[in-house]
Design an enzyme around this catalytic site. Structure first.
Site, short mmCIF file in Angstrom:
data_model
loop_
_atom_site.label_atom_id
_atom_site.label_comp_id
_atom_site.label_asym_id
_atom_site.label_seq_id
_atom_site.Cartn_x
_atom_site.Cartn_y
_atom_site.Cartn_z
CB SER A 142 19.11 8.74 -8.59
OG SER A 142 19.84 9.79 -8.21
CG HIS A 163 15.75 13.13 -8.83
ND1 HIS A 163 16.01 12.94 -10.36
CD2 HIS A 163 17.03 12.73 -8.53
CE1 HIS A 163 17.25 12.20 -10.24
NE2 HIS A 163 18.00 12.25 -9.11
CD GLU A 175 13.68 14.25 -13.34
OE1 GLU A 175 13.93 14.08 -14.45
OE2 GLU A 175 14.19 13.18 -12.48
CG ASN A 213 18.99 9.91 -13.57
OD1 ASN A 213 19.92 10.58 -14.39
ND2 ASN A 213 18.83 9.75 -12.44
P1 NAD Z 1 26.36 10.77 -0.35
O1 NAD Z 1 26.91 9.32 0.04
O2 NAD Z 1 27.31 11.99 -0.38
O3 NAD Z 1 25.57 11.33 1.19
C1 NAD Z 1 24.71 10.26 1.99
C2 NAD Z 1 24.69 10.87 3.29
O4 NAD Z 1 23.78 10.23 3.91
C3 NAD Z 1 25.88 10.52 4.01
O5 NAD Z 1 26.73 11.39 4.58
C4 NAD Z 1 25.70 9.43 5.12
O6 NAD Z 1 26.48 9.48 6.24
C5 NAD Z 1 24.08 9.74 5.36
N1 NAD Z 1 23.25 8.54 5.78
C6 NAD Z 1 23.26 7.33 5.32
N2 NAD Z 1 22.37 6.76 5.92
C7 NAD Z 1 21.73 7.59 6.80
C8 NAD Z 1 20.69 7.51 7.86
N3 NAD Z 1 20.16 6.37 8.14
N4 NAD Z 1 20.26 8.71 8.78
C9 NAD Z 1 20.91 9.70 8.51
N5 NAD Z 1 22.17 10.04 7.46
C10 NAD Z 1 22.36 9.17 6.79
O7 NAD Z 1 25.06 10.49 -1.27
P2 NAD Z 1 24.61 11.43 -2.28
O8 NAD Z 1 25.44 11.55 -3.49
O9 NAD Z 1 24.27 12.95 -1.30
O10 NAD Z 1 23.02 10.81 -2.52
C11 NAD Z 1 22.01 10.62 -1.52
C12 NAD Z 1 20.72 10.39 -2.41
O11 NAD Z 1 20.48 11.56 -3.31
C13 NAD Z 1 20.92 9.07 -2.94
O12 NAD Z 1 19.62 8.51 -2.87
C14 NAD Z 1 21.01 9.27 -4.41
O13 NAD Z 1 20.66 8.32 -5.15
C15 NAD Z 1 20.56 10.73 -4.59
N6 NAD Z 1 20.95 11.53 -5.73
C16 NAD Z 1 22.30 11.57 -5.66
C17 NAD Z 1 22.84 12.36 -6.94
C18 NAD Z 1 24.26 12.50 -7.09
O14 NAD Z 1 24.60 12.85 -8.38
N7 NAD Z 1 25.10 12.21 -6.22
C19 NAD Z 1 21.86 13.10 -7.48
C20 NAD Z 1 20.56 13.01 -7.69
C21 NAD Z 1 20.08 12.13 -6.66
#
Ligand code: NAD
Length: 306
Positions: A142, A163, A175, A213
Site C-alpha cells: 500500500s 494494488h 491500481e 492512498n
Molecule cells: P495480513 O496481516 O492480513 O496478511 C499477511 C499474511 O502474510 C499473513 O498471513 C502472514 O502470515 C503472511 N506472511 C508474512 N510474511 C510472510 C512470508 N515471508 N512468506 C509468506 N507469508 C508471509 O495483511 P494484509 O492486510 O493482507 O496485507 C498484506 C499486504 O497488502 C501489505 O503489504 C498491505 O500493505 C497490503 N494491503 C493491505 C490492504 C488492507 O486494507 N488490509 C489493502 C491494500 C493493500
C-alpha cells in the site's frame, strides 16, 4: 510494408503477448486470500503460500465462507450451480508453505505479505532464484516504493505494483503501478489480467500512496488535526463527510476500519521520505492511540469503541 517489417511485427507480437493463467500468491491474510478467491473464481490456477499450515487452512475456510456469500446473491435461483461454482473455485486453489515451490510454474506472483520493505525484499530475492524467467512479479504494497522492492531482483522489467482494495471480492479497483523499469508488455498484461478477474484497473506511476492512498491518507490525517485543534467533534466530522460529501464512511470510521497502526506506519514512512511535505506530517494523537494499543476495530477500540 516490406516483408521484413511484417516479420518483425509478427515476431514482436508473438514474443511479447503475455497472459496470466497461473498465479502464486504469497501471503494468505486479508488481501492474499481475497486475491486468491477472485483469481480462482475466474478460472485461474492459484498456489496460495503462507508461513504455516494452520494459517492457510484459515484462509481457505475464509474463502469458502466468502464464496457462499457470493453464491447466495449470484445463484439465488440455482443453488446447484452455486455449489458447482464453489467446488470449481476451491479446486483451483492449492496451498503450500514453501515460496520456492509456489512459483515454479507461475505466470504471475502476487505478494501480499507484511508491509515491511526488508521482509518483502528478502522474499523477492528468494523468489527470483526459483521462478522461471517469464514470471511477472507484483507487490500489493500500500505504501512502499515498488522500485525499492523490485531492486532486490534481476527482473525490473517484469516487476510492477498490483494494488487491490479491501475487501478484494467486493472492491472493483486495482491500481496497476508502473515502476520506471516495468516493460510495456508486462504493464499491458497486468491491465488485461485485472480485467480478466473482474476488476477495473487504473494506471499510475510509482509515487507514494499511488492514487487512492495519496489522497485518502492525508485527508484522514487532516481530519485528526481538525479534531485535535478542537474545530469539531469526531462524530460531527464523520457526519459532515457522509452527508456533505457523500462518503460512505466518515474519516474516523475509516481510520478505525483501516487500522490506526497501519495509518501511522504509512504516514511515518512517507514523512521519512519527504520530511518537508506538510501533507505527510505525523499526528501526535494518532501516535498516542497506537502506543496505547488502540488500533481501531480489530482491537475493539480506536477513535471509537466496538
Ligand atoms: P495480513 O496481516 O492480513 O496478511 C499477511 C499474511 O502474510 C499473513 O498471513 C502472514 O502470515 C503472511 N506472511 C508474512 N510474511 C510472510 C512470508 N515471508 N512468506 C509468506 N507469508 C508471509 O495483511 P494484509 O492486510 O493482507 O496485507 C498484506 C499486504 O497488502 C501489505 O503489504 C498491505 O500493505 C497490503 N494491503 C493491505 C490492504 C488492507 O486494507 N488490509 C489493502 C491494500 C493493500
Amino acid at each position: 510494408m516490406s516483408l521484413s517489417a511484417l516479420t518483425y511485427i509478427a515476431r514482436r507480437g508473438m514474443a511479447t503477448k503475455l497472459t496470466v493463467k497461473s498465479l502464486a500468491i504469497i501471503g494468505s491474510g486479508q488481501m492474499g486470500a481475497g486475491i486468491a478467491q477472485v483469481a480462482a473464481a475466474t478460472g485461474h490456477k492459484v498456489v496460495l503460500c503462507d508461513t504455516a499450515g494452520d494459517i492457510l487452512e484459515k484462509a481457505q475456510a475464509g474463502i469458502q465462507k466468502s464464496l457462499q456469500r457470493v453464491v447466495k446473491k449470484k445463484y439465488a435461483d440455482d443453488p446447484e450451480k452455486g455449489q458447482e461454482f464453489i467446488t470449481s473455485t476451491m479446486a483451483n486453489i492449492e496451498t503450500t508453505t514453501e515460496p520456492a515451490k509456489a512459483v515454479v510454474t507461475a505466470d504471475l506472483v502476487v505478494e501480499a505479505i507484511v508491509e515491511n520493505l526488508a521482509v518483502k525484499q528478502d522474499l523477492f530475492r528468494t523468489l527470483d532464484k526459483f521462478a522461471p524467467a517469464k514470471t511477472i512479479f507484483a507487490s500489493n504494497t500500500s505504501s512502499l516504493p515498488i522500485t525499492a522492492i523490485a531492486d532486490s531482483t534481476k527482473r525490473q522489467d517484469k516487476f510492477a505494483g498490483l494494488h487491490f482494495f479491501n475487501p478484494v471480492p467486493v472492491m472493483k479497483l486495482v491500481e496497476v503501478v508502473r515502476a520506471p523499469g516495468t516493460s510495456q508488455e508486462v504493464y499491458e498484461c497486468l491491465m488485461e489480467f485485472s480485467k480478466a478477474i473482474g476488476k477495473h484497473p487504473v494506471t499510475c506511476k510509482d509515487t507514494p500512496g499511488f492514487l487512492v492512498n495519496r489522497l485518502l491518507v492525508p485527508y484522514m490525517l487532516e481530519s485528526v488535526r481538525l479534531y485535535e485543534r478542537g474545530d469539531g467533534s469526531k462524530e460531527d466530522i464523520d457526519v459532515a463527510m457522509k452527508l456533505g460529501a457523500g462518503y460512505p464512511m466518515g474519516p474516523f470510521e475509516l481510520l478505525d476500519y483501516v487500522g490506526l497502526d497501519t495509518c501511522k506506519f504509512i504516514i511515518d514512512g512517507w514523512h521519512e521520505l519527504e520530511p518537508e511535505n506538510p501533507l505527510f506530517e505525523p499526528s501526535q494523537l494518532l501516535n498516542e492511540l497506537v502506543a496505547a494499543g488502540k488500533h481501531g476495530k480489530k482491537t475493539g477500540e480506536g477513535f471509537y469503541k466496538y
